[in-house]
Design a protein around this motif. Structure first.
Motif, PDB file in Angstrom:
ATOM      1  N   ALA A   1       0.829  -1.205   0.000  1.00 52.42           N
ATOM      2  CA  ALA A   1       0.000   0.000   0.000  1.00 52.42           C
ATOM      3  C   ALA A   1       0.863   1.255   0.000  1.00 52.42           C
ATOM      4  O   ALA A   1       0.581   2.230  -0.699  1.00 52.42           O
ATOM      5  CB  ALA A   1      -0.924  -0.011   1.212  1.00 52.42           C
ATOM      6  N   ALA A   2       1.935   1.239   0.780  1.00 46.88           N
ATOM      7  CA  ALA A   2       2.820   2.399   0.849  1.00 46.88           C
ATOM      8  C   ALA A   2       3.552   2.623  -0.466  1.00 46.88           C
ATOM      9  O   ALA A   2       3.716   3.754  -0.917  1.00 46.88           O
ATOM     10  CB  ALA A   2       3.822   2.210   1.986  1.00 46.88           C
ATOM     11  N   GLN A   3       3.973   1.547  -1.098  1.00 43.33           N
ATOM     12  CA  GLN A   3       4.722   1.653  -2.349  1.00 43.33           C
ATOM     13  C   GLN A   3       3.838   2.135  -3.491  1.00 43.33           C
ATOM     14  O   GLN A   3       4.241   2.960  -4.305  1.00 43.33           O
ATOM     15  CB  GLN A   3       5.341   0.304  -2.705  1.00 43.33           C
ATOM     16  N   GLU A   4       2.646   1.592  -3.543  1.00 40.02           N
ATOM     17  CA  GLU A   4       1.778   1.898  -4.674  1.00 40.02           C
ATOM     18  C   GLU A   4       1.152   3.281  -4.559  1.00 40.02           C
ATOM     19  O   GLU A   4       1.074   4.027  -5.527  1.00 40.02           O
ATOM     20  CB  GLU A   4       0.679   0.833  -4.794  1.00 40.02           C
ATOM     21  N   GLY A   5       0.686   3.634  -3.330  1.00 39.56           N
ATOM     22  CA  GLY A   5       0.071   4.940  -3.157  1.00 39.56           C
ATOM     23  C   GLY A   5      -1.095   5.154  -4.113  1.00 39.56           C
ATOM     24  O   GLY A   5      -1.300   4.414  -5.045  1.00 39.56           O
ATOM     25  N   ALA A   6      -1.878   6.132  -3.868  1.00 34.53           N
ATOM     26  CA  ALA A   6      -2.973   6.524  -4.770  1.00 34.53           C
ATOM     27  C   ALA A   6      -3.753   5.319  -5.297  1.00 34.53           C
ATOM     28  O   ALA A   6      -4.288   5.358  -6.390  1.00 34.53           O
ATOM     29  CB  ALA A   6      -2.439   7.347  -5.942  1.00 34.53           C
ATOM     30  N   ARG A   7      -3.766   4.232  -4.545  1.00 41.53           N
ATOM     31  CA  ARG A   7      -4.521   3.028  -4.883  1.00 41.53           C
ATOM     32  C   ARG A   7      -4.081   2.363  -6.186  1.00 41.53           C
ATOM     33  O   ARG A   7      -4.813   1.588  -6.783  1.00 41.53           O
ATOM     34  CB  ARG A   7      -6.025   3.311  -4.940  1.00 41.53           C
ATOM     35  N   LYS A   8      -2.881   2.687  -6.629  1.00 37.31           N
ATOM     36  CA  LYS A   8      -2.381   2.051  -7.840  1.00 37.31           C
ATOM     37  C   LYS A   8      -1.936   0.634  -7.526  1.00 37.31           C
ATOM     38  O   LYS A   8      -1.235   0.396  -6.555  1.00 37.31           O
ATOM     39  CB  LYS A   8      -1.206   2.847  -8.406  1.00 37.31           C
ATOM     40  N   ARG A   9      -2.344  -0.319  -8.335  1.00 38.63           N
ATOM     41  CA  ARG A   9      -1.992  -1.723  -8.114  1.00 38.63           C
ATOM     42  C   ARG A   9      -1.182  -2.282  -9.283  1.00 38.63           C
ATOM     43  O   ARG A   9      -1.305  -1.809 -10.408  1.00 38.63           O
ATOM     44  CB  ARG A   9      -3.274  -2.569  -7.985  1.00 38.63           C
ATOM     45  N   PRO A  10      -0.372  -3.327  -9.026  1.00 39.00           N
ATOM     46  CA  PRO A  10       0.316  -3.985 -10.140  1.00 39.00           C
ATOM     47  C   PRO A  10      -0.695  -4.569 -11.112  1.00 39.00           C
ATOM     48  O   PRO A  10      -1.837  -4.853 -10.754  1.00 39.00           O
ATOM     49  CB  PRO A  10       1.121  -5.095  -9.447  1.00 39.00           C
ATOM     50  N   ASP A  11      -0.266  -4.790 -12.334  1.00 39.15           N
ATOM     51  CA  ASP A  11      -1.143  -5.348 -13.361  1.00 39.15           C
ATOM     52  C   ASP A  11      -1.570  -6.763 -12.991  1.00 39.15           C
ATOM     53  O   ASP A  11      -0.745  -7.615 -12.703  1.00 39.15           O
ATOM     54  CB  ASP A  11      -0.396  -5.348 -14.702  1.00 39.15           C
ATOM     55  N   SER A  12      -2.883  -7.015 -13.012  1.00 36.38           N
ATOM     56  CA  SER A  12      -3.399  -8.344 -12.699  1.00 36.38           C
ATOM     57  C   SER A  12      -3.941  -9.043 -13.940  1.00 36.38           C
ATOM     58  O   SER A  12      -4.636 -10.048 -13.836  1.00 36.38           O
ATOM     59  CB  SER A  12      -4.520  -8.241 -11.645  1.00 36.38           C
ATOM     60  N   ALA A  13      -3.590  -8.516 -15.118  1.00 33.10           N
ATOM     61  CA  ALA A  13      -4.151  -9.059 -16.355  1.00 33.10           C
ATOM     62  C   ALA A  13      -3.775 -10.514 -16.577  1.00 33.10           C
ATOM     63  O   ALA A  13      -4.526 -11.279 -17.176  1.00 33.10           O
ATOM     64  CB  ALA A  13      -3.696  -8.212 -17.553  1.00 33.10           C
ATOM     65  N   GLY A  14      -2.611 -10.918 -16.081  1.00 31.86           N
ATOM     66  CA  GLY A  14      -2.163 -12.287 -16.314  1.00 31.86           C
ATOM     67  C   GLY A  14      -2.800 -13.313 -15.399  1.00 31.86           C
ATOM     68  O   GLY A  14      -2.561 -14.507 -15.545  1.00 31.86           O
ATOM     69  N   ILE A  15      -3.612 -12.868 -14.454  1.00 30.49           N
ATOM     70  CA  ILE A  15      -4.235 -13.775 -13.505  1.00 30.49           C
ATOM     71  C   ILE A  15      -5.621 -14.178 -14.002  1.00 30.49           C
ATOM     72  O   ILE A  15      -6.458 -13.330 -14.299  1.00 30.49           O
ATOM     73  CB  ILE A  15      -4.362 -13.119 -12.117  1.00 30.49           C
ATOM     74  N   GLN A  16      -5.851 -15.473 -14.094  1.00 32.30           N
ATOM     75  CA  GLN A  16      -7.170 -15.960 -14.494  1.00 32.30           C
ATOM     76  C   GLN A  16      -8.170 -15.676 -13.376  1.00 32.30           C
ATOM     77  O   GLN A  16      -7.831 -15.679 -12.204  1.00 32.30           O
ATOM     78  CB  GLN A  16      -7.126 -17.465 -14.761  1.00 32.30           C
ATOM     79  N   GLN A  17      -9.419 -15.445 -13.769  1.00 32.63           N
ATOM     80  CA  GLN A  17     -10.448 -15.115 -12.787  1.00 32.63           C
ATOM     81  C   GLN A  17     -10.703 -16.296 -11.855  1.00 32.63           C
ATOM     82  O   GLN A  17     -10.861 -17.439 -12.275  1.00 32.63           O
ATOM     83  CB  GLN A  17     -11.750 -14.729 -13.494  1.00 32.63           C
TER      84      GLN A  17
ATOM     85  N   ARG B   1       0.827 -12.681  -3.990  1.00 27.83           N
ATOM     86  CA  ARG B   1       0.387 -12.098  -5.262  1.00 27.83           C
ATOM     87  C   ARG B   1      -1.012 -11.501  -5.138  1.00 27.83           C
ATOM     88  O   ARG B   1      -1.281 -10.417  -5.668  1.00 27.83           O
ATOM     89  CB  ARG B   1       0.406 -13.193  -6.336  1.00 27.83           C
ATOM     90  N   ALA B   2      -1.893 -12.180  -4.419  1.00 29.71           N
ATOM     91  CA  ALA B   2      -3.261 -11.678  -4.244  1.00 29.71           C
ATOM     92  C   ALA B   2      -3.276 -10.356  -3.479  1.00 29.71           C
ATOM     93  O   ALA B   2      -4.064  -9.462  -3.781  1.00 29.71           O
ATOM     94  CB  ALA B   2      -4.106 -12.725  -3.518  1.00 29.71           C
ATOM     95  N   LEU B   3      -2.391 -10.232  -2.494  1.00 31.81           N
ATOM     96  CA  LEU B   3      -2.271  -8.968  -1.779  1.00 31.81           C
ATOM     97  C   LEU B   3      -1.759  -7.862  -2.694  1.00 31.81           C
ATOM     98  O   LEU B   3      -2.247  -6.734  -2.661  1.00 31.81           O
ATOM     99  CB  LEU B   3      -1.319  -9.138  -0.591  1.00 31.81           C
ATOM    100  N   GLU B   4      -0.788  -8.202  -3.526  1.00 36.06           N
ATOM    101  CA  GLU B   4      -0.189  -7.203  -4.416  1.00 36.06           C
ATOM    102  C   GLU B   4      -1.206  -6.632  -5.390  1.00 36.06           C
ATOM    103  O   GLU B   4      -1.191  -5.438  -5.695  1.00 36.06           O
ATOM    104  CB  GLU B   4       0.980  -7.822  -5.186  1.00 36.06           C
ATOM    105  N   VAL B   5      -2.085  -7.481  -5.925  1.00 37.24           N
ATOM    106  CA  VAL B   5      -3.028  -7.015  -6.949  1.00 37.24           C
ATOM    107  C   VAL B   5      -4.380  -6.628  -6.368  1.00 37.24           C
ATOM    108  O   VAL B   5      -5.287  -6.245  -7.096  1.00 37.24           O
ATOM    109  CB  VAL B   5      -3.220  -8.080  -8.053  1.00 37.24           C
ATOM    110  N   GLY B   6      -4.522  -6.722  -5.040  1.00 36.46           N
ATOM    111  CA  GLY B   6      -5.748  -6.249  -4.410  1.00 36.46           C
ATOM    112  C   GLY B   6      -6.901  -7.229  -4.390  1.00 36.46           C
ATOM    113  O   GLY B   6      -8.043  -6.830  -4.129  1.00 36.46           O
TER     114      GLY B   6
END
Length: 236
Positions: free
Chosen positions: A154-170, A224-229
């Motif tokens: 959360a501190a690193q991303e700031g402004a609610r920006k998250r890493p790309d989760s496009a590669g993760i299947q639903q 990974r789930a924490l990283e992408v929200g």
């Protein structure tokens, strides 16, 4: 444990490489595991560089990795092994129980850790749990570590920006439920009990989550789930 007990595990013996710069430490673990038909030590290394070479030559199921070693330490070696041979599990052998330090071990791909002063049964159980897809980390400590990571992300991303989760299947609703329990450090059996499903079904859900998220084990799935929200620790 006899051969019938070994067959009850339903698979060949876990092929294990021991990595520690102290010969006496390796000998102690080797002797401890010698009479177990479901665990077989197939190689030894005294530093991280030797460990990487052994993994390339022997392709073990698991590496039991010391942390502080000359030439290349256990953390760097674990990172390289997981990049080159993602199917090899790494169980850290450490004297450190500091959450910050353990977090670094998880972030480089370790499936779990066992303290050097653990008793025989704890060490054996840790190896078997990793082979079964569990993470042998105390559930309260795991929660503390993952909360620390959540705050860090959360501190690193700031402004609610998250890493790309496009590669993760639903993930399915049930898989998300299982992921929430993984976050709390639950084993497959505990997940089965809480969701009123069989242990086999719980294990299948965990494997699906790992595959969909493109990671190598359940701990990394939570990271990974924490990283992408997908999950957080609000209300935990």
């Amino acid at each position: 444990m006899n051969q019938d007990t070994s067959r009850a595990f339903g698979r060949d013996p876990t092929r294990l490489v021991l990595v520690d710069d102290h010969e006496l430490a390796r000998q102690s673990i080797r002797v401890l595991l010698a009479d177990l038909p479901d665990i077989r030590v197939i190689g030894e290394a005294s530093n991280g560089r030797e460990a990487i070479r052994l993994c390339g030559r022997l392709r073990p199921d698991m590496v039991m990795m010391d942390v502080r070693m000359p030439e290349m330490d256990g953390l760097e070696a674990t990172r390289e092994i997981k990049l080159s041979y993602p199917r090899i599990s790494v169980l850290m052998l450490t004297v450190h129980d500091n959450p910050d330090y353990l977090l670094e071990a998880l972030k480089v791909g370790a499936a779990g850790y066992v303290l050097k002063d653990a008793d025989r049964q704890e060490i054996i159980a840790a190896i078997r749990r990793v082979r079964e897809g569990d993470s042998p980390i105390d559930s309260q400590l795991a929660t503390r570590l993952l909360k620390r990571l959540a705050s860090e992300v959360a501190a690193q991303e700031g402004a609610r920006k998250r890493p790309d989760s496009a590669g993760i299947q639903q993930l399915t609703p049930r898989e998300l439920e299982v992921l929430e329990l993984l976050k709390l450090g639950r084993t497959n059996r505990q997940i089965a009990e809480e969701l009123y499903i069989s242990v086999g079904t719980a294990k299948n859900h965990v494997e699906h989550i790992i595959n969909k998220m493109g990671v190598s084990d359940r701990t990394q799935a939570v990271v990974r789930a924490l990283e992408v929200g997908l999950i957080d620790f609000s209300g935990s």
